[in-house]
Design an enzyme around this catalytic site. Structure first.
Site, short mmCIF file in Angstrom:
data_model
loop_
_atom_site.label_atom_id
_atom_site.label_comp_id
_atom_site.label_asym_id
_atom_site.label_seq_id
_atom_site.Cartn_x
_atom_site.Cartn_y
_atom_site.Cartn_z
N GLU A 50 1.80 49.52 -66.38
CA GLU A 50 3.10 50.12 -66.07
C GLU A 50 3.79 50.67 -67.31
O GLU A 50 4.51 51.67 -67.25
CB GLU A 50 4.01 49.11 -65.37
CG GLU A 50 3.61 48.80 -63.93
CD GLU A 50 2.57 47.69 -63.84
OE1 GLU A 50 2.07 47.22 -64.90
OE2 GLU A 50 2.25 47.28 -62.71
N PHE A 112 8.25 35.42 -54.35
CA PHE A 112 7.07 35.89 -55.07
C PHE A 112 7.35 37.27 -55.66
O PHE A 112 7.79 38.18 -54.97
CB PHE A 112 5.87 35.95 -54.12
CG PHE A 112 4.62 36.47 -54.80
CD1 PHE A 112 4.04 35.77 -55.85
CD2 PHE A 112 4.05 37.66 -54.39
CE1 PHE A 112 2.90 36.25 -56.48
CE2 PHE A 112 2.91 38.15 -55.01
CZ PHE A 112 2.34 37.45 -56.06
N GLN A 113 7.11 37.42 -56.94
CA GLN A 113 7.33 38.67 -57.68
C GLN A 113 8.77 39.15 -57.61
O GLN A 113 9.04 40.34 -57.65
CB GLN A 113 6.35 39.76 -57.23
CG GLN A 113 4.91 39.36 -57.56
CD GLN A 113 3.90 40.48 -57.44
OE1 GLN A 113 4.07 41.38 -56.61
NE2 GLN A 113 2.87 40.44 -58.26
N LYS A 162 11.96 46.06 -50.46
CA LYS A 162 10.89 46.51 -49.57
C LYS A 162 11.40 46.84 -48.17
O LYS A 162 10.96 47.81 -47.55
CB LYS A 162 9.81 45.42 -49.48
CG LYS A 162 8.58 45.89 -48.73
CD LYS A 162 7.40 44.96 -48.93
CE LYS A 162 6.17 45.54 -48.26
NZ LYS A 162 4.98 44.71 -48.49
N MET A 474 1.87 50.47 -92.11
CA MET A 474 3.27 50.53 -92.51
C MET A 474 3.78 49.16 -92.93
O MET A 474 4.55 49.03 -93.89
CB MET A 474 4.11 51.11 -91.37
CG MET A 474 5.56 51.36 -91.75
SD MET A 474 5.72 52.43 -93.19
CE MET A 474 5.89 54.02 -92.41
C1 LIG Z 1 5.27 47.25 -80.31
C2 LIG Z 1 5.43 47.14 -81.79
N1 LIG Z 1 5.09 46.02 -82.43
C3 LIG Z 1 5.22 45.93 -83.78
C4 LIG Z 1 5.73 46.98 -84.51
C5 LIG Z 1 5.91 46.87 -86.02
N2 LIG Z 1 5.06 47.85 -86.70
C6 LIG Z 1 5.54 49.03 -87.16
S1 LIG Z 1 4.36 49.98 -87.86
C7 LIG Z 1 3.18 48.82 -87.61
C8 LIG Z 1 1.77 49.05 -88.06
C9 LIG Z 1 1.07 50.06 -87.26
O1 LIG Z 1 -0.29 50.06 -87.63
P1 LIG Z 1 -1.22 51.29 -87.28
O2 LIG Z 1 -1.04 51.66 -85.87
O3 LIG Z 1 -2.60 50.98 -87.73
O4 LIG Z 1 -0.58 52.47 -88.12
P2 LIG Z 1 -0.59 52.72 -89.71
O5 LIG Z 1 0.73 52.28 -90.22
O6 LIG Z 1 -1.72 51.93 -90.30
O7 LIG Z 1 -0.78 54.19 -89.84
C10 LIG Z 1 3.72 47.68 -86.99
C11 LIG Z 1 2.98 46.47 -86.67
C12 LIG Z 1 6.11 48.13 -83.78
N3 LIG Z 1 6.66 49.19 -84.37
N4 LIG Z 1 5.93 48.21 -82.44
#
Ligand SMILES: Cc1ncc(C[n+]2csc(CCOP(=O)(O)OP(=O)(O)O)c2C)c(N)n1
Ligand SMILES: [Mg+2]
Lengths: 564, 163
Positions: A50, A112-113, A162, A474
């Site tokens: 979803e 439920f749900q 529903k 990042m």
């Molecule tokens: C749902 C979610 N969980 C955690 C984060 C924190 N976060 C920001 S950037 C990142 C790393 C992303 O890694 P990747 O997709 O490999 O991208 P890269 O920075 O290596 O290009 C994380 C964990 C986020 N932005 N969104």
């Protein structure tokens, strides 16, 4: 005409010219799906989660400017959708999301749900409804679409029990709508507009600070014209990339945490800031007491609550940017002399020459920035680029030559990993003539990887380009800069799937890329293939996104080079 | 320029908010205050006679920027018809106080008079007094009434009317 609640939903969508709905069925929304089965007004795309259905509707809305629509069931179906709602809300994206709910007689019994869906969605949407009687449905659906697309756009959630989806009532869809309590202001105050033009004429170092509102308002052409006519340099926020066009000599680049040096210096040294629909996000302003501290501020926004929320505004204008610019243009033409800002433009030009946006390319390793530039050179205007969240997102914002609005589809305010792939699916449905690319990371892509199945089944040829650095890059970068290189839970290099086999097992195409030549070949084949693709590019692991304003730092004091 | 912290001083403000009288509207408003970290000193709600609106009277406090945001955020809610914040208000709050009958009531009558009070009810061993006045004066009254050793006190929160 008498219809049951489910038929009303179909009929309302038909009248709103909805051509595609993304969704996932379940008990509480089965009556609606039964009518989906019987109709042929719109296509239904079954996503495999979803959250992805909502992001796909969101990507559709961002690329087309129309309202995105999604269906989910009650309970877990709805809770899975919440991230998608929050993501669309903070980026002001028009959507209508319809969820099933347990029958009215069972609400409040922990059935439920059953979950209090409107209670959960309330802070994540522009408005929501729990429908208690089918006779209210036509009005509610009309209002939902109207609220989603008018004023400052946003998602609207409609929760339908529903029994209401089975209840028969009279269907008369309102032609027009007037709500006593909700009346967005579209036209700017003309006296205030005059004052603003005078303020600009009297300024010496004005800067246009252009935000996502310029895209939502459809004002990009006018913003370009205004900049050209007045000779005022401009910066774009992440959400506004493409508004001015990358070839525009007045564009100083992106502003903020990973903005260009010249853009951030322009903000810091301006004596007048002309804000066209941005929201002064902390990722843009940095430390508030130092933000644009020499500037008077003009803020044009359709949402009064956005004005003065973060910084004091000297000249507020509530209105739709497009209308405001139409009113401003003739006055500006008379009063503003673009020659006056020549010295200012020259100064910013010099800043750009001193510290241009750049990276050092490498013969051996593929640099992630190179990949993005290469996609830009190869596909340019023909592609719409979605991203996930992380370093790859920032490099895309920095290095892709965005030429027009709605070409860059990214999760700005929420920063939702897992957004890119489903969004790119929505993009392709909105703009089938364009190539839909998702630039993603080895972390993010796994957050909605199941959508390979959706893309395969519904023949939606999205090209995922994974900038694989073996890190949650990042976060790793922040650990490098601010946590003494303690790489807590960010090294992904020891546990990665075989992305090529993964794509193939879902019926798509996979490519592993180690060299630039391989990349060119893979991209070329992917574009020709017409099936969902994964290009897994092995990039330099430790590349950082630069320049950088540390969180809470000042825009004029950027990290330009990391000296470990 | 101190644009980041417009006004450090906390101001008390009474807001009268007219909303459509529909399901969930109170949760939208209380949720807005909770979610954005705004204060609610008191909140009362009742239908506006002969309309399908409700009136909420909210007493809140914050610095100037916060108060401005509260008003704008209230406006932004779809069911909000009007937010009345400035101008003249008649503001009244009610308080009920239960006092045991074994107290010496010397001076109580005069005090009730001063605060528009009456005896609202009584039982075998207690009386309940009721006063209606502005919030500040209710504070004072509740302070003063302590000398009769009340066993219970209830405040209503303010209602206000713009004049
Ligand atoms: C749902 C979610 N969980 C955690 C984060 C924190 N976060 C920001 S950037 C990142 C790393 C992303 O890694 P990747 O997709 O490999 O991208 P890269 O920075 O290596 O290009 C994380 C964990 C986020 N932005 N969104
Ligand atoms: Mg990565």
């Amino acid at each position: 005409m008498d219809l049951n609640g489910s038929q009303m939903v179909i009929e309302a969508l038909r009248r709103e010219n909805v051509s595609v709905v993304f969704g996932y069925p379940g008990g509480a929304i089965m009556n609606v799906y039964d009518e989906v089965y019987k109709q042929n007004y719109f296509e239904h795309i079954l996503t495999r989660h979803e959250q992805a259905a909502i992001h796909a509707a969101d990507g559709y809305a961002r690329a087309s400017g129309d309202v995105g629509v999604a269906f989910v069931t009650s309970g877990p179906g709805f809770t899975n959708a919440v991230t998608g709602l929050a993501n669309a809300y903070i980026d002001s994206i028009p959507m209508v999301v319809i969820s099933g709910q347990v029958p009215i007689s069972m609400i409040g019994t922990d059935a439920f749900q059953e979950i209090d869906a409107v209670g959960i969605s309330r802070p994540c949407v522009k408005h929501n409804y729990l429908v208690k009687d089918a006779k209210d449905l036509p009005r509610i659906l009309k209002e939902a679409f109207y609220i989603a697309r008018s004023g400052r756009p946003g998602p609207v959630h409609v929760d339908i029990p529903k029994d209401v989806t089975a209840q028969v009532a009279k269907f008369s869809y309102p032609e027009k709508i007037t709500m006593r309590t909700y009346k967005p202001t579209y036209k700017g105050n003309s006296r205030q507009i005059k004052k603003v033009v005078d303020a600009i004429a009297n300024s010496n170092r004005p800067i246009l600070y252009v935000g996502g509102g310029a895209v939502n308002s459809g004002a990009s052409e006018l913003v370009r014209e205004f900049a050209k006519m007045t000779g005022i340099p401009a910066v774009e926020t992440l959400m506004a990339r493409g508004v001015l066009g990358d070839k525009n000599p007045l564009l100083m680049g992106m502003v903020g945490m990973h903005g260009c040096y010249s853009a951030n210096m322009a903000m810091s040294e301006a004596d007048l800031m002309i804000a066209f629909g941005p929201r002064f996000d902390d990722r843009v302003t940095g430390k508030l007491s130092e933000f644009a501290k020499h500037a008077k501020v003009i803020h044009v926004d359709i949402d009064p609550s956005s004005i003065g929320k973060i910084v004091d505004i000297d000249f507020p204008i509530v209105g739709d940017l497009k209308n405001v610019l139409i009113d401003m243009m003739p006055l500006a033409k008379d009063k503003i002399d673009s020659n006056k800002y020549q010295a200012w433009r020259d100064l910013l030009q010099r800043y750009d020459e001193i510290h241009p946006l750049e990276y050092s390319d490498d013969k051996g390793n593929i640099k992630p920035q190179w990949v993005i530039q290469r996609v830009g050179e190869t596909l340019g205007e023909k592609a719409i680029i979605s991203t996930d969240v992380g370093q790859h997102q920032m490099w895309t914002a920095q290095f892709y030559p965005f030429d027009r609005p709605r070409q860059f589809i990214t999760s700005g305010g929420l920063g939702t990993m897992g957004f890119g792939f489903p969004a790119a699916i929505g993009v392709k449905k909105a703009k089938p003539e364009k190539i839909s690319i998702n630039i993603t990371g080895d972390g993010s892509i796994l957050m909605n990887i199941q959508e390979l199945m959706t893309a395969y089944e519904s023949k939606i040829p999205v090209i995922n380009i994974i900038l694989n650095n073996g890190y949650l890059g990042m976060v790793r970068q922040w650990q490098t800069f601010f946590y003494d290189k303690r790489y807590a839970s960010t090294d992904l290099s020891n546990a990665q799937p075989d992305f090529v086999k993964l794509a193939e097992s879902f019926g798509g195409l996979g490519f592993r890329v180690e060299t630039k030549e391989e990349f060119d070949r893979a991209l070329n084949e992917a574009v020709k293939s017409n099936v969902v693709c994964m290009i897994d590019v092995n990039v330099d692991r430790l590349e950082d996104v630069l320049p950088m304003v540390p969180a809470g730092g000042t825009l004029y004091n950027m990290i330009l080079e990391y000296k470990g | 320029m101190m644009r980041a912290n417009k006004q450090k001083t906390e101001i008390r403000r009474v807001l009268s908010v007219i909303v459509t009288n529909e399901d969930g509207v109170l949760s939208r408003i209380s949720g807005l205050f909770a979610g954005r970290g705004y204060n609610i000193d008191s909140l009362t709600v009742a239908p506006v006679p002969e309309t399908d609106f409700s009136r909420l009277t909210i007493v809140t406090c914050g610095n100037e920027r916060v108060l401005e945001q509260i008003v704008k955020q209230l406006h932004k809610l779809i069911p909000t018809y009007k937010v009345i914040e400035s101008g003249e208000f008649v503001e009244k709050e009610m308080a009920l106080v239960k006092i045991p009958l074994n107290e010496d009531f010397n001076g109580l009558d005069a005090m009730l008079k001063a605060y528009n009070g009456t005896i609202a009810n009584s039982g075998a061993d207690f009386i309940v007094v009721m006063v209606a006045d502005n919030a500040k004066r209710i504070d004072n009254f509740l302070q003063a009434i302590k000398k009769y050793n009340p066993t219970d006190m209830v405040r209503s929160g303010s209602v206000a009317m713009d004049v």
